[in-house]
Motif scaffolding. Structure first.
Motif, PDB file in Angstrom:
ATOM      1  N   ALA A  66     -23.094 -41.288 -17.910  1.00  0.00           N
ATOM      2  CA  ALA A  66     -23.659 -42.460 -17.251  1.00  0.00           C
ATOM      3  C   ALA A  66     -23.565 -43.778 -17.732  1.00  0.00           C
ATOM      4  N   ILE A  67     -23.661 -43.747 -19.024  1.00  0.00           N
ATOM      5  CA  ILE A  67     -23.701 -44.999 -19.824  1.00  0.00           C
ATOM      6  C   ILE A  67     -22.362 -45.419 -19.848  1.00  0.00           C
ATOM      7  N   VAL A 103     -18.724 -49.919 -18.181  1.00  0.00           N
ATOM      8  CA  VAL A 103     -17.438 -50.402 -17.716  1.00  0.00           C
ATOM      9  C   VAL A 103     -17.897 -51.483 -16.677  1.00  0.00           C
ATOM     10  N   THR A 104     -18.666 -51.340 -15.898  1.00  0.00           N
ATOM     11  CA  THR A 104     -19.455 -52.422 -14.865  1.00  0.00           C
ATOM     12  C   THR A 104     -19.762 -53.665 -15.723  1.00  0.00           C
ATOM     13  N   ARG A 105     -20.047 -53.623 -17.025  1.00  0.00           N
ATOM     14  CA  ARG A 105     -20.416 -54.661 -17.693  1.00  0.00           C
ATOM     15  C   ARG A 105     -19.359 -55.176 -18.420  1.00  0.00           C
ATOM     16  N   ALA A 152     -30.725 -50.798 -18.556  1.00  0.00           N
ATOM     17  CA  ALA A 152     -31.551 -51.896 -19.096  1.00  0.00           C
ATOM     18  C   ALA A 152     -31.558 -52.031 -20.766  1.00  0.00           C
ATOM     19  N   GLU A 153     -31.277 -50.921 -21.297  1.00  0.00           N
ATOM     20  CA  GLU A 153     -31.414 -50.666 -22.685  1.00  0.00           C
ATOM     21  C   GLU A 153     -29.731 -51.380 -23.255  1.00  0.00           C
ATOM     22  N   LEU A 154     -28.879 -50.819 -22.286  1.00  0.00           N
ATOM     23  CA  LEU A 154     -27.525 -51.246 -22.704  1.00  0.00           C
ATOM     24  C   LEU A 154     -27.371 -52.736 -22.712  1.00  0.00           C
ATOM     25  N   LEU A 197     -26.470 -55.475 -25.268  1.00  0.00           N
ATOM     26  CA  LEU A 197     -25.133 -56.428 -25.113  1.00  0.00           C
ATOM     27  C   LEU A 197     -25.837 -57.773 -25.230  1.00  0.00           C
ATOM     28  N   ALA A 198     -26.874 -58.242 -24.758  1.00  0.00           N
ATOM     29  CA  ALA A 198     -27.563 -59.594 -24.977  1.00  0.00           C
ATOM     30  C   ALA A 198     -27.797 -59.837 -26.431  1.00  0.00           C
TER      31      ALA A 198
END
Ligand code: IPE
Ligand code: MG
Length: 211
Positions: free
Chosen positions: A28-29, A34-36, A200-202, A206-207
């Motif tokens: 899932a992650i 990939v979308t990010r 949300a954690e990912l 990333l932020a």
């Protein structure tokens, strides 16, 4: 990907159920990453220290890696290239069974053409073993031992420096993971266990990487 055992224990389930859930969550992650537009995602699947776990648990985790490396169709749809890093299968002490070796080789070969995110799975990986090997290989190649010769002899010299390390499950420490490559990296700690680690954690990690 820490905390699979705790995730299961809290639910009254066997540890193996936590590992199964963890493998699902990785799939899932990967889709979220990939979308990010994440370029490189490297996960610690199994360490050189993990072989001492109970045999049934090790066998279960090995089977899950066969499943993970078997997700070729899904990874091709996502344009994800798979890599593996760990102790070479023919070195003393390496214990990766043949069926996992085959799954690894097949996933790497069958996704090699993909041009999107690179997903690297560390399996039978330890940073210290990697660095010892790099120094030995540099010497074998007649190079003087230097920062660049060690960098060039890591398992996957093409991996870029790490932007952010994620440690799940409330452990506020670094283990035997990419110690050479994480110099200067941000570290994102979370109380969430690996199976609970979501989009949300990912995004928060990333932020931090971008800050
Ligand atoms: C991570 O979960 C999976 C592997 C190390 C293979 P753990 O098995 O470390 O789970 P906890 O730390 O016992 O909760
Ligand atoms: Mg653990």
């Amino acid at each position: 990907m820490d905390g699979n055992g705790r995730w299961a224990k809290r639910r009254g389930l066997p540890r193996t159920a936590g590992h199964t859930e963890g493998e699902e969550n990785l799939a899932a992650i990967v889709r979220v990453a990939v979308t990010r537009n994440v370029g490189w995602l490297t996960v610690f699947g199994f360490s050189t220290e993990n072989w001492v776990r109970p045999r049934t648990e090790v066998r279960h985790i090995l089977g899950l890696h066969r499943r993970l490396f078997g997700r070729v169709e899904e990874l091709n749809q996502l344009n994800v290239q798979v890599k593996w890093m760990g102790r070479p299968f023919d070195t003393p002490g390496a214990r990766t069974p043949k069926y996992v070796q085959r799954a690894i080789r097949k996933a790497v070969a069958d996704t090699a053409q993909n041009t999107g995110m690179v997903l690297t799975v560390a399996f039978d990986y330890g940073s210290r073993a990697e660095l010892v090997q790099a120094a030995l290989d540099a010497r074998r190649d007649g190079e003087i031992v230097s920062e660049s010769s060690i960098s060039n002899h890591l398992y996957l010299p093409e991996l870029p420096p790490v932007d952010v390390v994620v440690r799940t499950s409330g452990e506020r420490r670094i283990s035997n993971f990419m110690l050479w490559q994480i110099v200067g990296a941000r570290v994102y700690f979370t109380e969430r266990t690996w199976p609970e680690f979501g989009a949300a954690e990912l995004d928060a990690a990333l932020a931090l990487a971008a800050s």
